[in-house]
Scaffold this motif. Structure first.
Motif, short mmCIF file in Angstrom:
data_model
loop_
_atom_site.label_atom_id
_atom_site.label_comp_id
_atom_site.label_asym_id
_atom_site.label_seq_id
_atom_site.Cartn_x
_atom_site.Cartn_y
_atom_site.Cartn_z
N THR A 125 -2.71 -1.94 9.74
CA THR A 125 -3.62 -0.92 8.66
C THR A 125 -4.33 -0.17 9.41
OG1 THR A 125 -5.22 -2.54 7.99
CG2 THR A 125 -3.36 -2.36 6.38
N VAL A 126 -4.83 1.14 8.89
CA VAL A 126 -5.57 1.97 9.83
C VAL A 126 -7.10 1.42 9.33
CG1 VAL A 126 -6.11 4.27 10.31
CG2 VAL A 126 -3.94 3.59 10.06
N GLY A 127 -7.83 0.68 9.82
CA GLY A 127 -8.98 0.19 9.27
C GLY A 127 -8.82 -0.77 8.05
N ARG A 128 -9.73 -1.21 7.36
CA ARG A 128 -9.29 -2.14 6.35
C ARG A 128 -10.16 -1.67 5.08
NH1 ARG A 128 -9.35 -8.19 9.08
NH2 ARG A 128 -7.43 -7.76 10.49
N LEU A 129 -10.12 -2.24 4.02
CA LEU A 129 -10.31 -2.36 2.74
C LEU A 129 -10.69 -3.80 2.44
CD1 LEU A 129 -8.83 0.23 0.33
CD2 LEU A 129 -11.12 0.45 1.86
N ASP A 130 -11.81 -3.92 1.83
CA ASP A 130 -12.45 -5.44 1.28
C ASP A 130 -11.31 -6.11 0.39
OD1 ASP A 130 -14.63 -4.99 2.99
OD2 ASP A 130 -15.87 -4.54 1.10
N LEU A 131 -11.57 -7.17 0.15
CA LEU A 131 -10.50 -7.97 -0.68
C LEU A 131 -10.78 -7.48 -2.09
CD1 LEU A 131 -8.80 -10.50 -1.59
CD2 LEU A 131 -10.80 -11.55 -2.06
N ASP A 132 -11.74 -7.11 -2.62
CA ASP A 132 -12.03 -6.50 -4.24
C ASP A 132 -11.90 -4.88 -4.16
OD1 ASP A 132 -14.48 -6.13 -2.78
OD2 ASP A 132 -15.59 -6.90 -4.34
N THR A 133 -11.85 -4.29 -2.95
CA THR A 133 -11.73 -2.64 -2.96
C THR A 133 -10.41 -2.30 -3.19
OG1 THR A 133 -13.87 -2.61 -1.47
CG2 THR A 133 -12.35 -0.85 -1.88
N THR A 134 -10.11 -1.26 -4.00
CA THR A 134 -8.70 -0.98 -4.00
C THR A 134 -8.67 0.47 -3.59
OG1 THR A 134 -9.48 0.00 -6.32
CG2 THR A 134 -8.75 -2.24 -6.40
N GLY A 135 -7.37 1.07 -3.62
CA GLY A 135 -7.10 2.62 -3.37
C GLY A 135 -6.22 2.95 -2.01
N LEU A 136 -6.70 4.02 -1.38
CA LEU A 136 -5.87 4.34 -0.43
C LEU A 136 -6.05 3.66 0.99
CD1 LEU A 136 -3.92 6.70 0.76
CD2 LEU A 136 -6.06 7.93 1.18
N VAL A 137 -4.89 3.12 1.42
CA VAL A 137 -4.72 2.57 2.84
C VAL A 137 -3.31 3.17 3.41
CG1 VAL A 137 -4.20 0.33 4.00
CG2 VAL A 137 -5.68 0.06 2.03
N LEU A 138 -3.91 3.57 4.83
CA LEU A 138 -2.68 4.02 5.65
C LEU A 138 -2.31 2.84 6.67
CD1 LEU A 138 -4.53 7.27 6.89
CD2 LEU A 138 -3.07 6.90 5.19
N ILE A 139 -1.05 2.78 6.57
CA ILE A 139 -0.35 1.84 7.59
C ILE A 139 0.70 2.41 8.57
CG2 ILE A 139 1.29 -0.17 7.24
CD1 ILE A 139 0.26 -0.75 4.46
N THR A 140 0.90 1.81 10.07
CA THR A 140 1.43 2.55 10.78
C THR A 140 1.72 1.61 11.85
OG1 THR A 140 1.59 4.43 12.33
CG2 THR A 140 -0.60 3.35 12.36
N ASP A 141 2.74 2.19 12.71
CA ASP A 141 3.08 1.27 14.04
C ASP A 141 2.46 1.79 15.38
OD1 ASP A 141 5.14 2.86 13.83
OD2 ASP A 141 6.71 1.27 13.74
#
Length: 232
Positions: free
Chosen positions: A96-112
């Protein structure tokens, strides 16, 4: 590229597993059975393993609508990870590009693509991130200027960078920040005596979480979205 490395990069076998398959005669190169792992594979060569054609997997860029209760790590003994939501080969190469907390929802970017993710998440590039926050208490109008001026977070030595706060409702606001300190949004509201009870990331840079991307779903970033995320 060596034949054994081509196989590893195509389907995620280890180098020893690829070498074993080659020695067992399971690999063909341009329809000819080969048993030399060091053979070079060039453009337009056709490599098959046990009759199935292999193709290199290029760099991948995804967006995910993260649900509540998932962690942004590859492994966690106590909670499901966002990677459990992906149906992709070579999952271990993605992050993941950075992180969101366990209870935070929404946009996450994922890459290699490590260089790409570093440019987006690096504090020096100030990539904007927009969150929708719901708070326990009403948000005062004065918070708009407070956040624009920067606030002092607990146990920090410097004010936060100027942030844009738009109050949507009595206890709801959109907050755009230019940095990514630990639990920053929650700590910013705590600094003005309020508490975030729900948090949702809507936007990274110029890329908005699409309305038609359901919770738990993901898709590849389009060429236009990748262009919006170009960081030099």
């Amino acid at each position: 590229m060596r034949l054994d490395k081509f196989i590893c990069d195509s389907i995620g076998l280890t180098r020893s597993q690829a070498g074993k398959a080659i020695r067992q005669g399971l690999v063909t190169l341009n329809d000819k059975k080969v048993k030399q792992a060091a053979l070079q594979v060039i453009d337009n060569d056709v490599v098959c393993l046990d009759g199935a054609q292999l193709q290199l997997i290029g760099l991948r860029y995804f967006m995910l609508h993260k649900p509540d209760g998932y962690v942004c790590s590859t492994d966690d003994p106590d909670h499901p990870t966002v990677f459990m939501l992906l149906d992709e080969p070579l999952l271990d190469r993605l992050h993941t590009v950075g992180r969101l907390d366990l209870d935070t929802t929404g946009l996450v970017l994922i890459t290699d693509d490590g260089q790409w993710s570093h440019r987006i998440s690096s504090p020096k590039h100030h990539v904007a991130k927009t969150y929708r926050a719901w708070t326990a208490d009403p948000i005062p109008a004065s918070a708009v200027q407070q956040f624009a001026d920067g606030v002092m977070l607990r146990n920090e030595k410097n004010l936060t960078l100027p942030a844009e706060l738009k109050i949507i409702g009595e206890c709801e606001a959109l907050l755009t920040i230019q940095e990514g300190r630990y639990h920053q949004v929650k700590r910013m509201f705590a600094a003005i005596g309020n508490k975030v009870v729900q948090l949702h990331r809507e936007k990274i840079g110029g890329v908005q979480l699409p309305d038609d991307l359901a919770v738990g779903e993901y898709r590849e970033l389009s060429a236009e979205q990748l262009h919006l995320l170009q960081i030099k």
